[in-house]
Design a protein around this motif. Structure first.
Motif, PDB file in Angstrom:
ATOM      1  N   GLY A   1       2.461  -3.311   9.832  1.00 38.08           N
ATOM      2  CA  GLY A   1       3.095  -4.616   9.728  1.00 38.08           C
ATOM      3  C   GLY A   1       4.436  -4.584   9.027  1.00 38.08           C
ATOM      4  N   LYS A   2       5.048  -3.406   8.941  1.00 38.72           N
ATOM      5  CA  LYS A   2       6.325  -3.263   8.228  1.00 38.72           C
ATOM      6  C   LYS A   2       7.426  -4.113   8.854  1.00 38.72           C
ATOM      7  CE  LYS A   2       6.370   1.244   8.584  1.00 38.72           C
ATOM      8  NZ  LYS A   2       5.107   1.426   9.305  1.00 38.72           N
TER       9      LYS A   2
ATOM     10  N   PRO B   1       0.979   7.587  -0.022  1.00 33.62           N
ATOM     11  CA  PRO B   1       1.072   6.265  -0.668  1.00 33.62           C
ATOM     12  C   PRO B   1       1.951   6.356  -1.920  1.00 33.62           C
ATOM     13  CG  PRO B   1      -1.215   6.837  -0.210  1.00 33.62           C
ATOM     14  CD  PRO B   1      -0.388   8.071   0.044  1.00 33.62           C
ATOM     15  N   PRO B   2       2.624   5.272  -2.257  1.00 28.91           N
ATOM     16  CA  PRO B   2       3.471   5.300  -3.457  1.00 28.91           C
ATOM     17  C   PRO B   2       2.630   5.401  -4.723  1.00 28.91           C
ATOM     18  CG  PRO B   2       3.362   3.080  -2.566  1.00 28.91           C
ATOM     19  CD  PRO B   2       2.645   3.969  -1.597  1.00 28.91           C
ATOM     20  N   ALA B   3       3.198   6.030  -5.712  1.00 27.16           N
ATOM     21  CA  ALA B   3       2.539   6.184  -7.007  1.00 27.16           C
ATOM     22  C   ALA B   3       3.356   5.465  -8.073  1.00 27.16           C
ATOM     23  CB  ALA B   3       2.402   7.663  -7.362  1.00 27.16           C
ATOM     24  N   LEU B   4       2.692   4.978  -9.078  1.00 27.75           N
ATOM     25  CA  LEU B   4       3.376   4.245 -10.148  1.00 27.75           C
ATOM     26  C   LEU B   4       4.447   5.087 -10.826  1.00 27.75           C
ATOM     27  CD1 LEU B   4       0.379   2.342 -11.758  1.00 27.75           C
ATOM     28  CD2 LEU B   4       2.205   1.413 -10.329  1.00 27.75           C
ATOM     29  N   ASN B   5       4.216   6.398 -10.935  1.00 30.97           N
ATOM     30  CA  ASN B   5       5.173   7.250 -11.647  1.00 30.97           C
ATOM     31  C   ASN B   5       6.457   7.526 -10.860  1.00 30.97           C
ATOM     32  OD1 ASN B   5       4.260   9.070  -9.749  1.00 30.97           O
ATOM     33  ND2 ASN B   5       3.551  10.594 -11.234  1.00 30.97           N
ATOM     34  N   GLU B   6       6.574   6.980  -9.656  1.00 32.15           N
ATOM     35  CA  GLU B   6       7.807   7.164  -8.873  1.00 32.15           C
ATOM     36  C   GLU B   6       8.920   6.226  -9.328  1.00 32.15           C
ATOM     37  OE1 GLU B   6       7.465   8.030  -4.511  1.00 32.15           O
ATOM     38  OE2 GLU B   6       5.361   7.505  -4.890  1.00 32.15           O
ATOM     39  N   GLY B   7       8.613   5.241 -10.135  1.00 36.50           N
ATOM     40  CA  GLY B   7       9.650   4.377 -10.699  1.00 36.50           C
ATOM     41  C   GLY B   7      10.051   3.197  -9.838  1.00 36.50           C
ATOM     42  N   PHE B   8       9.150   2.688  -9.031  1.00 32.18           N
ATOM     43  CA  PHE B   8       9.454   1.542  -8.164  1.00 32.18           C
ATOM     44  C   PHE B   8       8.742   0.290  -8.650  1.00 32.18           C
ATOM     45  CE2 PHE B   8      10.159   5.093  -5.259  1.00 32.18           C
ATOM     46  CZ  PHE B   8      11.356   4.731  -4.671  1.00 32.18           C
ATOM     47  N   ASP B   9       9.349  -0.852  -8.361  1.00 32.62           N
ATOM     48  CA  ASP B   9       8.669  -2.134  -8.504  1.00 32.62           C
ATOM     49  C   ASP B   9       7.914  -2.322  -7.185  1.00 32.62           C
ATOM     50  OD1 ASP B   9       9.789  -2.601 -10.990  1.00 32.62           O
ATOM     51  OD2 ASP B   9      11.507  -3.679 -10.147  1.00 32.62           O
ATOM     52  N   ILE B  10       6.596  -2.158  -7.234  1.00 26.19           N
ATOM     53  CA  ILE B  10       5.784  -2.119  -6.013  1.00 26.19           C
ATOM     54  C   ILE B  10       5.004  -3.415  -5.857  1.00 26.19           C
ATOM     55  CG2 ILE B  10       3.962  -0.877  -4.769  1.00 26.19           C
ATOM     56  CD1 ILE B  10       4.675   1.599  -6.476  1.00 26.19           C
ATOM     57  N   VAL B  11       5.032  -3.948  -4.636  1.00 26.36           N
ATOM     58  CA  VAL B  11       4.219  -5.092  -4.261  1.00 26.36           C
ATOM     59  C   VAL B  11       3.259  -4.586  -3.186  1.00 26.36           C
ATOM     60  CG1 VAL B  11       4.183  -7.434  -3.314  1.00 26.36           C
ATOM     61  CG2 VAL B  11       6.121  -6.674  -4.724  1.00 26.36           C
ATOM     62  N   VAL B  12       1.949  -4.746  -3.420  1.00 19.24           N
ATOM     63  CA  VAL B  12       0.943  -4.243  -2.492  1.00 19.24           C
ATOM     64  C   VAL B  12       0.397  -5.400  -1.658  1.00 19.24           C
ATOM     65  CG1 VAL B  12      -1.244  -2.997  -2.273  1.00 19.24           C
ATOM     66  CG2 VAL B  12       0.327  -2.432  -4.136  1.00 19.24           C
ATOM     67  N   TYR B  13       0.326  -5.174  -0.336  1.00 19.00           N
ATOM     68  CA  TYR B  13      -0.180  -6.170   0.602  1.00 19.00           C
ATOM     69  C   TYR B  13      -1.480  -5.660   1.215  1.00 19.00           C
ATOM     70  CZ  TYR B  13       4.593  -7.986   0.443  1.00 19.00           C
ATOM     71  OH  TYR B  13       5.800  -8.478   0.028  1.00 19.00           O
ATOM     72  N   ASP B  14      -2.379  -6.594   1.538  1.00 19.19           N
ATOM     73  CA  ASP B  14      -3.608  -6.211   2.228  1.00 19.19           C
ATOM     74  C   ASP B  14      -3.383  -6.272   3.740  1.00 19.19           C
ATOM     75  OD1 ASP B  14      -3.850  -8.896   3.061  1.00 19.19           O
ATOM     76  OD2 ASP B  14      -5.366  -9.366   1.556  1.00 19.19           O
ATOM     77  N   GLU B  15      -4.446  -6.027   4.503  1.00 24.39           N
ATOM     78  CA  GLU B  15      -4.304  -5.950   5.960  1.00 24.39           C
ATOM     79  C   GLU B  15      -3.998  -7.282   6.618  1.00 24.39           C
ATOM     80  OE1 GLU B  15      -9.112  -5.673   6.511  1.00 24.39           O
ATOM     81  OE2 GLU B  15      -7.916  -3.899   6.155  1.00 24.39           O
ATOM     82  N   THR B  16      -4.140  -8.391   5.891  1.00 24.14           N
ATOM     83  CA  THR B  16      -3.787  -9.695   6.442  1.00 24.14           C
ATOM     84  C   THR B  16      -2.338 -10.068   6.145  1.00 24.14           C
ATOM     85  OG1 THR B  16      -4.487 -10.929   4.479  1.00 24.14           O
ATOM     86  CG2 THR B  16      -6.181 -10.505   6.174  1.00 24.14           C
TER      87      THR B  16
END
Length: 189
Positions: free
Chosen positions: A29-30, A160-175
């Motif tokens: 869904g990107k 998958p992205p990891a917290l230690n990569e230094g990004f502000d990550i927003v995670v989405y579910d399959e919906t």
């Protein structure tokens, strides 16, 4: 007040540009998400699939072909993306930030521009991605057809992205709903 001075005032008043990047398997869904993000004011959407389809028609037959052409596009666009961000224009990149190397490119973009960023991670299962992929292939609307075998080959490289990569990550579910705005739960499905 001109539109130029308004833009400059907004940037100076703490309304900075944001680089939006997406991470997720094929058909997660990107492009749907980036289209939505790209509708914001002062925002430009840049789609890798569009650039590749128009610059390299009928030239992408293998994963190596894709990697070669995608690398060229990133090289050409890097300075342009940084200039847009530095000018206060948000940029949504519909590029797969699916490996640590591609995410390193994104990290370099927002650091060089000195802007905010978000890495949008679509955490969708293989089963759902494959079902969506088959539907997408059947519709004929996407510039590229991807078989199940190609899906498996490409997905082997997904990290998958990891917290230690230094990004502000927003995670989405399959919906497509935000499951985790702060990336506290980055376990893939």
């Amino acid at each position: 007040m001109t539109s130029e001075s308004t833009l400059a005032d907004e940037v100076e008043l703490g309304n900075p540009a944001v680089l939006h990047m997406v991470c997720g398997k094929i058909a997660a869904g990107k492009s749907t998400l980036t289209a939505r993000l790209g509708n914001a004011e002062r925002t430009v959407l840049i789609s890798e699939d569009v650039w590749i389809a128009r610059l390299y028609p009928d030239e992408i037959h293998t994963l190596a072909d894709y990697v070669r052409c995608a690398s060229r596009i990133k090289t050409v666009l890097t300075g342009h993306i940084q200039a847009l961000l530095s000018a206060g224009v948000s940029v949504v990149l519909d590029f797969p930030f699916n490996t640590t190397d591609t995410r390193a490119w994104g990290h370099a973009l927002f650091r060089a521009a000195g802007c905010e960023h978000q890495l949008h991670y679509l955490d969708v299962s293989d089963e759902i991605c494959k079902a969506r992929l088959r539907a997408r292939n059947a519709s004929g609307e996407h510039p590229f057809q991807t078989s199940d075998a190609q899906y498996e080959l490409i997905t082997r490289y997904f990290v998958p992205p990891a917290l230690n990569e230094g990004f502000d990550i927003v995670v989405y579910d399959e919906t497509g709903n935000v499951r985790c705005p702060g990336a506290h739960d980055l376990q893939p499905k």
